[in-house]
Scaffold this motif. Structure first.
Motif, PDB file in Angstrom:
ATOM      1  N   LEU A   1     -15.027  22.061 -11.133  1.00 41.17           N
ATOM      2  CA  LEU A   1     -13.948  22.465 -10.233  1.00 41.17           C
ATOM      3  C   LEU A   1     -13.618  21.356  -9.233  1.00 41.17           C
ATOM      4  N   TYR A   2     -14.651  20.658  -8.769  1.00 44.07           N
ATOM      5  CA  TYR A   2     -14.431  19.566  -7.819  1.00 44.07           C
ATOM      6  C   TYR A   2     -13.742  18.382  -8.491  1.00 44.07           C
ATOM      7  N   SER A   3     -13.979  18.217  -9.776  1.00 37.53           N
ATOM      8  CA  SER A   3     -13.287  17.155 -10.515  1.00 37.53           C
ATOM      9  C   SER A   3     -11.790  17.428 -10.572  1.00 37.53           C
ATOM     10  N   VAL A   4     -11.420  18.686 -10.785  1.00 38.90           N
ATOM     11  CA  VAL A   4     -10.004  19.067 -10.807  1.00 38.90           C
ATOM     12  C   VAL A   4      -9.398  18.913  -9.411  1.00 38.90           C
ATOM     13  N   ILE A   5     -10.146  19.316  -8.391  1.00 36.22           N
ATOM     14  CA  ILE A   5      -9.661  19.220  -7.008  1.00 36.22           C
ATOM     15  C   ILE A   5      -9.384  17.766  -6.639  1.00 36.22           C
ATOM     16  N   PHE A   6     -10.285  16.862  -7.025  1.00 40.48           N
ATOM     17  CA  PHE A   6     -10.088  15.441  -6.714  1.00 40.48           C
ATOM     18  C   PHE A   6      -8.801  14.918  -7.348  1.00 40.48           C
ATOM     19  N   ALA A   7      -8.547  15.307  -8.595  1.00 46.19           N
ATOM     20  CA  ALA A   7      -7.328  14.868  -9.280  1.00 46.19           C
ATOM     21  C   ALA A   7      -6.084  15.399  -8.570  1.00 46.19           C
ATOM     22  N   LEU A   8      -6.126  16.650  -8.116  1.00 45.01           N
ATOM     23  CA  LEU A   8      -4.983  17.239  -7.423  1.00 45.01           C
ATOM     24  C   LEU A   8      -4.725  16.539  -6.089  1.00 45.01           C
ATOM     25  N   VAL A   9      -5.793  16.229  -5.354  1.00 44.02           N
ATOM     26  CA  VAL A   9      -5.648  15.535  -4.069  1.00 44.02           C
ATOM     27  C   VAL A   9      -5.063  14.149  -4.287  1.00 44.02           C
ATOM     28  N   TRP A  10      -5.577  13.438  -5.285  1.00 45.33           N
ATOM     29  CA  TRP A  10      -5.092  12.091  -5.586  1.00 45.33           C
ATOM     30  C   TRP A  10      -3.605  12.103  -5.907  1.00 45.33           C
ATOM     31  N   GLN A  11      -3.171  13.130  -6.626  1.00 41.76           N
ATOM     32  CA  GLN A  11      -1.770  13.210  -7.017  1.00 41.76           C
ATOM     33  C   GLN A  11      -0.859  13.533  -5.835  1.00 41.76           C
ATOM     34  N   ALA A  12      -1.353  14.295  -4.853  1.00 42.65           N
ATOM     35  CA  ALA A  12      -0.486  14.821  -3.795  1.00 42.65           C
ATOM     36  C   ALA A  12      -0.398  13.938  -2.559  1.00 42.65           C
ATOM     37  N   ILE A  13      -1.389  13.100  -2.308  1.00 40.62           N
ATOM     38  CA  ILE A  13      -1.465  12.361  -1.045  1.00 40.62           C
ATOM     39  C   ILE A  13      -0.190  11.563  -0.773  1.00 40.62           C
ATOM     40  N   GLY A  14       0.294  10.816  -1.766  1.00 46.84           N
ATOM     41  CA  GLY A  14       1.427   9.921  -1.551  1.00 46.84           C
ATOM     42  C   GLY A  14       2.677  10.637  -1.088  1.00 46.84           C
ATOM     43  N   TYR A  15       2.965  11.787  -1.679  1.00 43.12           N
ATOM     44  CA  TYR A  15       4.179  12.527  -1.331  1.00 43.12           C
ATOM     45  C   TYR A  15       4.155  12.969   0.129  1.00 43.12           C
ATOM     46  N   TYR A  16       3.057  13.601   0.534  1.00 43.18           N
ATOM     47  CA  TYR A  16       2.973  14.103   1.902  1.00 43.18           C
ATOM     48  C   TYR A  16       2.796  12.966   2.904  1.00 43.18           C
ATOM     49  N   MET A  17       2.166  11.888   2.482  1.00 43.12           N
ATOM     50  CA  MET A  17       2.038  10.733   3.358  1.00 43.12           C
ATOM     51  C   MET A  17       3.410  10.192   3.746  1.00 43.12           C
ATOM     52  N   VAL A  18       4.318  10.098   2.777  1.00 44.07           N
ATOM     53  CA  VAL A  18       5.670   9.617   3.050  1.00 44.07           C
ATOM     54  C   VAL A  18       6.394  10.553   4.014  1.00 44.07           C
TER      55      VAL A  18
ATOM     56  N   PHE B   1       0.820  -1.207   0.000  1.00 44.35           N
ATOM     57  CA  PHE B   1       0.000   0.000   0.000  1.00 44.35           C
ATOM     58  C   PHE B   1       0.855   1.259   0.000  1.00 44.35           C
ATOM     59  N   ARG B   2       2.015   1.203   0.619  1.00 41.97           N
ATOM     60  CA  ARG B   2       2.913   2.355   0.573  1.00 41.97           C
ATOM     61  C   ARG B   2       3.320   2.658  -0.868  1.00 41.97           C
ATOM     62  N   ILE B   3       3.615   1.618  -1.619  1.00 42.37           N
ATOM     63  CA  ILE B   3       3.999   1.796  -3.028  1.00 42.37           C
ATOM     64  C   ILE B   3       2.819   2.328  -3.837  1.00 42.37           C
ATOM     65  N   ILE B   4       1.641   1.748  -3.612  1.00 42.80           N
ATOM     66  CA  ILE B   4       0.450   2.152  -4.364  1.00 42.80           C
ATOM     67  C   ILE B   4       0.139   3.628  -4.139  1.00 42.80           C
ATOM     68  N   PHE B   5       0.223   4.072  -2.881  1.00 44.92           N
ATOM     69  CA  PHE B   5      -0.092   5.465  -2.582  1.00 44.92           C
ATOM     70  C   PHE B   5       0.938   6.427  -3.160  1.00 44.92           C
ATOM     71  N   TYR B   6       2.172   5.974  -3.292  1.00 44.25           N
ATOM     72  CA  TYR B   6       3.228   6.872  -3.759  1.00 44.25           C
ATOM     73  C   TYR B   6       3.326   6.937  -5.281  1.00 44.25           C
ATOM     74  N   ILE B   7       2.769   5.954  -5.968  1.00 45.93           N
ATOM     75  CA  ILE B   7       2.856   5.911  -7.438  1.00 45.93           C
ATOM     76  C   ILE B   7       2.396   7.213  -8.106  1.00 45.93           C
ATOM     77  N   PRO B   8       1.254   7.823  -7.714  1.00 45.00           N
ATOM     78  CA  PRO B   8       0.831   9.063  -8.391  1.00 45.00           C
ATOM     79  C   PRO B   8       1.866  10.164  -8.362  1.00 45.00           C
ATOM     80  N   ASN B   9       2.712  10.174  -7.332  1.00 40.80           N
ATOM     81  CA  ASN B   9       3.686  11.247  -7.210  1.00 40.80           C
ATOM     82  C   ASN B   9       4.835  11.112  -8.208  1.00 40.80           C
ATOM     83  N   ILE B  10       5.086   9.896  -8.699  1.00 39.96           N
ATOM     84  CA  ILE B  10       6.198   9.706  -9.642  1.00 39.96           C
ATOM     85  C   ILE B  10       5.728   9.771 -11.089  1.00 39.96           C
ATOM     86  N   LEU B  11       4.425   9.896 -11.286  1.00 36.84           N
ATOM     87  CA  LEU B  11       3.894  10.006 -12.637  1.00 36.84           C
ATOM     88  C   LEU B  11       3.952  11.448 -13.121  1.00 36.84           C
TER      89      LEU B  11
END
Length: 296
Positions: free
Chosen positions: A159-176, A105-115
């Motif tokens: 606007l909420y569609s864009v916000i969801f995409a931004l949140v999905w992309q950022a979670i992994g980086y800050y989670m680490v 799960f750590r890898i899965i969550f971090y994948i969006p950040n390397i894309l």
């Protein structure tokens, strides 16, 4: 040459290249943006007219700019809140939780950040596609047709569609980052709290959260700057500010004015506002979140 002087020369030699590059590629261009914002000029010809603060006065009455400012503030606030909450939650679960597959799960969550941002925008373009997109296809499959929408075409939800995409992309980086802070907390604290009968939730609020607060506070500035930059890229690729300017953001509007409409000076005025807004907002957030730092 005494030892102190030689140490100073060594430090100067190490710092000089970085300082020179910073001065050439950051300081001088920033000053040029401020200077060009005082002119009425195009981006191709050398013809320019000094207009002073007229560009900034026009911004105050520019409905499209005010809408872009409103959209930007909404994105910053919502992305920051949701990302912090989810990143801290997932970090706590993966750091303190006892279950199989934690590393997976750590890898899965971090994948969006390397894309690449382009790749992520393409992924969400396929997800949001109204006819054969993954999201609408799922809703149709489970007979929830009322939930299917034109996710990037309806003004109320785009606007909420864009916000969801931004949140999905950022979670992994800050989670680490938060997991690293949590890993540094001595386990003796949790053992002592457990012996006193504290629950996992109580240990989180009384031990984990206070001890990682300084890290959270530091990342708030990252949230502001990165969201301003990334929202421009997402919007530029996914919606280009549409429909009807409902996803227009600061930098997207600046780009259009400077490079599409030929109002280069006006676009630089928008850039100055974004620059000042970022610093002021970061300073305000830093002041509001200031509290005693707990050490261990």
């Amino acid at each position: 040459m005494n030892k102190k002087r030689s140490e100073n020369l060594f430090v100067f030699a190490c710092l000089a290249p970085a300082v020179i590059l910073l001065f050439i590629f950051m300081f001088i261009p920033t000053l040029n943006v401020f200077r060009m914002s005082l002119y009425k000029m195009g981006g191709i010809t050398n013809r320019k007219e000094f207009v002073g603060l007229a560009n900034f006065k026009d911004l105050l009455h520019d409905v499209n700019f005010l809408q872009a400012m409103q959209n930007s503030i909404a994105i910053i606030v919502m992305v920051m809140l949701f990302t912090i909450i989810l990143a801290v939650l997932f970090a706590a679960l993966l750091q303190r939780g006892d279950f199989k597959g934690k590393n997976f799960f750590r890898i899965i969550f971090y994948i969006p950040n390397i894309l690449s941002i382009v790749v992520i925008a393409g992924i969400f373009g396929a997800i949001y596609e109204p006819t054969n997109g993954l999201l609408n296809t799922f809703f149709h499959a489970v007979h929830l047709d009322a939930l299917a929408h034109k996710w990037m075409g309806e003004p109320k939800i785009v606007l909420y569609s864009v916000i969801f995409a931004l949140v999905w992309q950022a979670i992994g980086y800050y989670m680490v980052m938060y997991m690293a802070s949590m890993a540094a907390i001595p386990p003796d604290y949790y053992e002592a709290a457990s012996l006193d009968g504290a629950t996992e939730m109580q240990m989180f609020w009384q031990i984990t959260f206070p001890l990682i607060w300084n890290n959270i506070r530091t990342t708030l500035t990252f949230y502001i700057i990165s969201t301003i930059n990334l929202s421009f890229l997402f919007v530029q690729i996914m919606s280009n500010g549409g429909p009807n300017g409902n996803t227009e953001v600061f930098l997207n509007y600046m780009y259009k004015q400077a490079y599409s409409n030929g109002a280069y000076g006006y676009g630089m005025a928008v850039g100055v506002v974004v620059f000042l807004f970022s610093f002021v907002l970061a300073g305000v957030v830093n002041k509001i979140t200031d509290r005693e730092v707990y050490e261990f």
